[in-house]
Design a protein around this motif. Structure first.
Motif, PDB file in Angstrom:
ATOM      1  N   GLY A   1       0.817  -1.214   0.000  1.00 24.36           N
ATOM      2  CA  GLY A   1       0.000   0.000   0.000  1.00 24.36           C
ATOM      3  C   GLY A   1       0.846   1.257   0.000  1.00 24.36           C
ATOM      4  O   GLY A   1       0.515   2.240  -0.675  1.00 24.36           O
ATOM      5  N   ALA A   2       1.960   1.248   0.745  1.00 18.90           N
ATOM      6  CA  ALA A   2       2.845   2.411   0.781  1.00 18.90           C
ATOM      7  C   ALA A   2       3.479   2.646  -0.586  1.00 18.90           C
ATOM      8  O   ALA A   2       3.570   3.788  -1.048  1.00 18.90           O
TER       9      ALA A   2
ATOM     10  N   ALA B   1       2.222   1.807  -3.468  1.00 15.36           N
ATOM     11  CA  ALA B   1       1.172   2.306  -4.347  1.00 15.36           C
ATOM     12  C   ALA B   1       0.853   3.776  -4.059  1.00 15.36           C
ATOM     13  O   ALA B   1       0.747   4.585  -4.988  1.00 15.36           O
ATOM     14  N   SER B   2       0.721   4.138  -2.783  1.00 14.38           N
ATOM     15  CA  SER B   2       0.351   5.523  -2.463  1.00 14.38           C
ATOM     16  C   SER B   2       1.486   6.493  -2.759  1.00 14.38           C
ATOM     17  O   SER B   2       1.250   7.589  -3.283  1.00 14.38           O
ATOM     18  N   VAL B   3       2.719   6.108  -2.461  1.00 14.36           N
ATOM     19  CA  VAL B   3       3.850   6.992  -2.774  1.00 14.36           C
ATOM     20  C   VAL B   3       4.024   7.080  -4.292  1.00 14.36           C
ATOM     21  O   VAL B   3       4.316   8.152  -4.830  1.00 14.36           O
TER      22      VAL B   3
ATOM     23  N   MET C   1       1.650   6.902  -6.519  1.00 15.20           N
ATOM     24  CA  MET C   1       0.600   7.812  -6.988  1.00 15.20           C
ATOM     25  C   MET C   1       0.963   9.257  -6.671  1.00 15.20           C
ATOM     26  O   MET C   1       0.754  10.152  -7.491  1.00 15.20           O
ATOM     27  N   ALA C   2       1.516   9.499  -5.495  1.00 11.46           N
ATOM     28  CA  ALA C   2       1.918  10.861  -5.120  1.00 11.46           C
ATOM     29  C   ALA C   2       3.043  11.365  -6.026  1.00 11.46           C
ATOM     30  O   ALA C   2       3.071  12.549  -6.390  1.00 11.46           O
TER      31      ALA C   2
ATOM     32  N   TRP D   1       4.473  12.962   2.730  1.00  8.07           N
ATOM     33  CA  TRP D   1       5.180  11.769   2.253  1.00  8.07           C
ATOM     34  C   TRP D   1       5.335  10.758   3.390  1.00  8.07           C
ATOM     35  O   TRP D   1       5.090   9.574   3.200  1.00  8.07           O
TER      36      TRP D   1
ATOM     37  N   LEU E   1       1.968   9.222   4.176  1.00  4.62           N
ATOM     38  CA  LEU E   1       1.578   8.197   3.211  1.00  4.62           C
ATOM     39  C   LEU E   1       2.222   6.852   3.545  1.00  4.62           C
ATOM     40  O   LEU E   1       1.568   5.813   3.541  1.00  4.62           O
ATOM     41  N   VAL E   2       3.511   6.878   3.864  1.00  3.13           N
ATOM     42  CA  VAL E   2       4.234   5.639   4.154  1.00  3.13           C
ATOM     43  C   VAL E   2       3.791   5.057   5.496  1.00  3.13           C
ATOM     44  O   VAL E   2       3.405   3.892   5.592  1.00  3.13           O
TER      45      VAL E   2
ATOM     46  N   SER F   1       0.074   3.893   5.569  1.00  3.16           N
ATOM     47  CA  SER F   1      -0.132   2.619   4.868  1.00  3.16           C
ATOM     48  C   SER F   1       0.381   1.450   5.690  1.00  3.16           C
ATOM     49  O   SER F   1      -0.260   0.395   5.757  1.00  3.16           O
TER      50      SER F   1
END
Length: 159
Positions: A27-28, A30-32, A34-35, A50, A53-54, A57
Motif C-alpha cells: 500500500g505504501a 502504491a500511495s507513494v 501515486m503521489a 510523504w 503516506l508511508v 499505509s
C-alpha cells in the motif's frame, strides 16, 4: 470424539502482523507512487505528507493483518477439516481426506491435505517460515493435526 470441541489453528499474532506489514508495504508503494505521479504533473504534496503516506499505509496494513489473522484459520472437528479465510471457506470431510502432511512450498513449511479426488488443499494455518512467518510450535501443531486425522480415519488409536 463427537462431543469434543473442535481444535482450531490460526496464524500466530506475529504471523498476522507480518502479513499486515507486507500488505502495508504494498500500500505504501502504491500511495507513494501515486503521489510521485501527481507531483510530476503539478505541485507535490508537502513534505510531511510523504511520511504520512508511508507510515499510514504501514499502520493500516498491520491493523488489517491482525484483524484478518483472527478470521483466517483451520477448525478440525468430528465432521472434518474446515478452512476459513477473509474471502472464502471450505470443508473437507474425513471420508475424503486420504493424506495429511507437512511440505515445503516456497520459503514456508505448510500443511497440505490430499483428497480422494487427487486434489490437494494447502491449509491457511499452521505454517512456518522466516522472519515474521516463524512458528516455533509448527511441528507440534502438525503432529496434533496428523493425530486427529488418523483418529478419525482409522477409528481411534488402540488403548
Amino acid at each position: 470424539m463427537e462431543g469434543a470441541s473442535p481444535a482450531t489453528f490460526r496464524p500466530t499474532p506475529q504471523q498476522a502482523f507480518g502479513h499486515g506489514l507486507y500488505l502495508g508495504v504494498l500500500g505504501a508503494v502504491a500511495s507513494v507512487g501515486m503521489a510521485v505521479i501527481i507531483a510530476l504533473f503539478g505541485s507535490g504534496p508537502p513534505g510531511w505528507m510523504w511520511a504520512a503516506l508511508v507510515l499510514g499505509s504501514l499502520l493500516i496494513g498491520a491493523v488489517a493483518g491482525l484483524a484478518a489473522g483472527r478470521r483466517t484459520g483451520v477448525e478440525v472437528g468430528a465432521g472434518g477439516i474446515r478452512t476459513s479465510s477473509v474471502f472464502a471457506e471450505g470443508v473437507a470431510p474425513w471420508s475424503r481426506v486420504v493424506d495429511l502432511r507437512a511440505e515445503r512450498r516456497g520459503r514456508r513449511n505448510v500443511v497440505s491435505v490430499y483428497l480422494d479426488s487427487g486434489a490437494s488443499v494447502q491449509l491457511h494455518a499452521p505454517y512456518s517460515g522466516g522472519l515474521f512467518a516463524a512458528d516455533p510450535q509448527f511441528e507440534l501443531k502438525v503432529f496434533a493435526l496428523s493425530h486427529l486425522w488418523r483418529s478419525h480415519r482409522f477409528g481411534g488409536l488402540p488403548g
